[in-house]
Scaffold this active site. Structure first.
Site, mmCIF file in Angstrom:
data_model
loop_
_atom_site.group_PDB
_atom_site.id
_atom_site.type_symbol
_atom_site.label_atom_id
_atom_site.label_comp_id
_atom_site.label_asym_id
_atom_site.label_seq_id
_atom_site.Cartn_x
_atom_site.Cartn_y
_atom_site.Cartn_z
ATOM 1 N N LYS A 79 25.679 39.883 45.597
ATOM 2 C CA LYS A 79 26.005 38.462 45.438
ATOM 3 C C LYS A 79 26.527 37.883 46.754
ATOM 4 O O LYS A 79 26.185 36.772 47.152
ATOM 5 C CB LYS A 79 27.054 38.294 44.330
ATOM 6 C CG LYS A 79 26.483 38.564 42.937
ATOM 7 C CD LYS A 79 27.564 38.795 41.899
ATOM 8 C CE LYS A 79 26.926 39.195 40.568
ATOM 9 N NZ LYS A 79 27.897 39.672 39.574
ATOM 10 N N GLN A 123 33.992 39.865 37.806
ATOM 11 C CA GLN A 123 32.999 40.917 37.625
ATOM 12 C C GLN A 123 33.370 41.811 36.442
ATOM 13 O O GLN A 123 34.507 42.274 36.340
ATOM 14 C CB GLN A 123 32.884 41.745 38.916
ATOM 15 C CG GLN A 123 31.803 42.793 38.895
ATOM 16 C CD GLN A 123 30.391 42.214 38.776
ATOM 17 O OE1 GLN A 123 30.099 41.150 39.320
ATOM 18 N NE2 GLN A 123 29.532 42.908 38.053
ATOM 19 N N ASP A 146 29.298 31.951 35.548
ATOM 20 C CA ASP A 146 28.684 32.975 34.689
ATOM 21 C C ASP A 146 28.321 32.412 33.315
ATOM 22 O O ASP A 146 27.581 33.031 32.565
ATOM 23 C CB ASP A 146 29.684 34.125 34.460
ATOM 24 C CG ASP A 146 29.421 35.323 35.347
ATOM 25 O OD1 ASP A 146 28.251 35.566 35.666
ATOM 26 O OD2 ASP A 146 30.402 36.012 35.686
HETATM 27 N N1 GUN Z 1 28.462 42.690 35.007
HETATM 28 C C1 GUN Z 1 27.148 42.929 34.762
HETATM 29 N N2 GUN Z 1 26.442 41.780 34.807
HETATM 30 C C2 GUN Z 1 27.324 40.801 35.070
HETATM 31 C C3 GUN Z 1 27.187 39.394 35.233
HETATM 32 O O1 GUN Z 1 26.097 38.807 35.130
HETATM 33 N N3 GUN Z 1 28.336 38.726 35.513
HETATM 34 C C4 GUN Z 1 29.539 39.353 35.619
HETATM 35 N N4 GUN Z 1 30.615 38.612 35.880
HETATM 36 N N5 GUN Z 1 29.700 40.642 35.468
HETATM 37 C C5 GUN Z 1 28.591 41.372 35.198
#
Ligand code: GUN
Length: 312
Positions: A79, A123, A146
């Site tokens: 990211k 996350q 998200d």
């Molecule tokens: N962990 C696995 N996929 C994701 C996601 O799309 N967003 C977040 N915040 N954590 C994750």
């Protein structure tokens, strides 16, 4: 031959010379998520440049990473790298696995109050000692890139979304890109997670383009899963079990979307037995290079959208 025609031929047992000759080496069209993600990111990069030029504001995404889960480390690195390429300010707040709920809430409040931060991403998974729902609920919904906050989930369910959740949005864009119709089609989703299964089901049943599908969500308590998956025109595997979807579970000619990212001793693999299923499916996403890069691309889309939303 188009995937649909091929599937129909196989279903109806149309073994004319043409299909018989081809049958030995029929293989699904690969849906290249990486190529689409690159295209989306280059569009977002242009939009970010225009936004920054006209407002003087650099969109900023802050990821909150608690503990040292190796998978999360990779996600956050990807990211951050995407932010760098798109001239988005990508920051990471790292906290030890021993962080308490209260400490995490203090950090989220600080990010909520910081006008330079437009997107907040906590996350997942968080350490089991922390109540993840409390943390996600504390994120300012306008910064919730998200789309995990209950207000944003509610808006999505009601068909008036503020943000679209990144992985389901990426899947929808991939289907649209390949002109895969969803209206009236049978979609079966394996997995009922809050991140993929549930929001994707909501988006696909919503009225309008990219929706209007008939959706079934299967999970660990579903009976006769194979019987259900074999009815799917579009099958989405998002249960986090390496290679669980076998060729016998797939209708000939179906579109198979693999959301799995399983780190096994043999390396990274999806939830679909790719080599076997590609001979049955009409179209299929690879792992890696399918849904994963699209999730990151859609996060960039949401970060710019959040920055726009927060302009006075
Ligand atoms: N962990 C696995 N996929 C994701 C996601 O799309 N967003 C977040 N915040 N954590 C994750």
């Amino acid at each position: 031959m188009p995937a649909d025609t091929r599937g129909a031929s196989a279903r109806m047992g149309c073994f004319n010379a043409f299909t018989a000759v081809e049958a030995d080496h029929l293989s699904a069209t690969i849906l290249d998520g990486l190529a689409l993600a690159r295209q989306i990111q280059s569009e977002v990069a242009q939009d970010v440049a225009g936004f920054t030029q006209s407002t003087g504001v650099v969109p900023c995404l802050t990821a909150v990473l608690v503990g040292d889960d190796p998978g999360s480390e990779v996600y956050v690195r990807n990211k951050r790298e995407a932010c760098r390429k798109l001239s988005i300010d990508g920051r990471v707040e790292r906290l030890p696995a021993t962080t308490s709920l209260d400490e995490l809430l203090v950090l989220v409040e600080r990010l909520n109050a910081d006008p330079r931060v437009h997107g907040i991403l906590v996350q997942l998974p968080l350490p089991p000692s922390v109540d993840a729902a409390r943390v996600l609920e504390a994120v300012n919904p306008a910064k919730d890139v998200d789309c995990f906050h209950p207000e944003n989930v509610g808006r999505l369910v009601q068909g008036r979304p503020r943000f679209l959740p990144c992985t389901p949005h990426g899947i929808r864009r991939l289907l649209a890109r390949h002109s895969i119709e969803t209206a009236g089609r049978r979609v079966v989703i394996l997995g009922r997670s809050d991140i993929v299964g549930k929001p994707l089901a909501n988006m696909l049943v919503a009225r309008g383009p990219g929706g209007d599908a008939t959706v079934t969500v299967c999970h660990t308590r579903t009976r006769n899963v194979e019987e259900i998956t074999r009815q799917a025109d579009i099958l989405v595997a998002a249960m986090g079990r390496p290679r669980l979807v076998t060729a016998a579970m797939v209708k000939p000619g179906a579109v198979v979307i693999d959301v799995g990212m399983n780190r096994t001793e043999a390396g990274l693999c999806g939830d679909v037995d790719f080599e076997a299923v590609r001979d049955v499916a009409g179209m299929i996403t690879p792992v890696p290079g399918g849904v994963g890069p699209l999730t990151v691309a859609m996060l960039m889309v949401n970060t710019l959208a959040a920055a726009r939303l927060q302009q006075p």
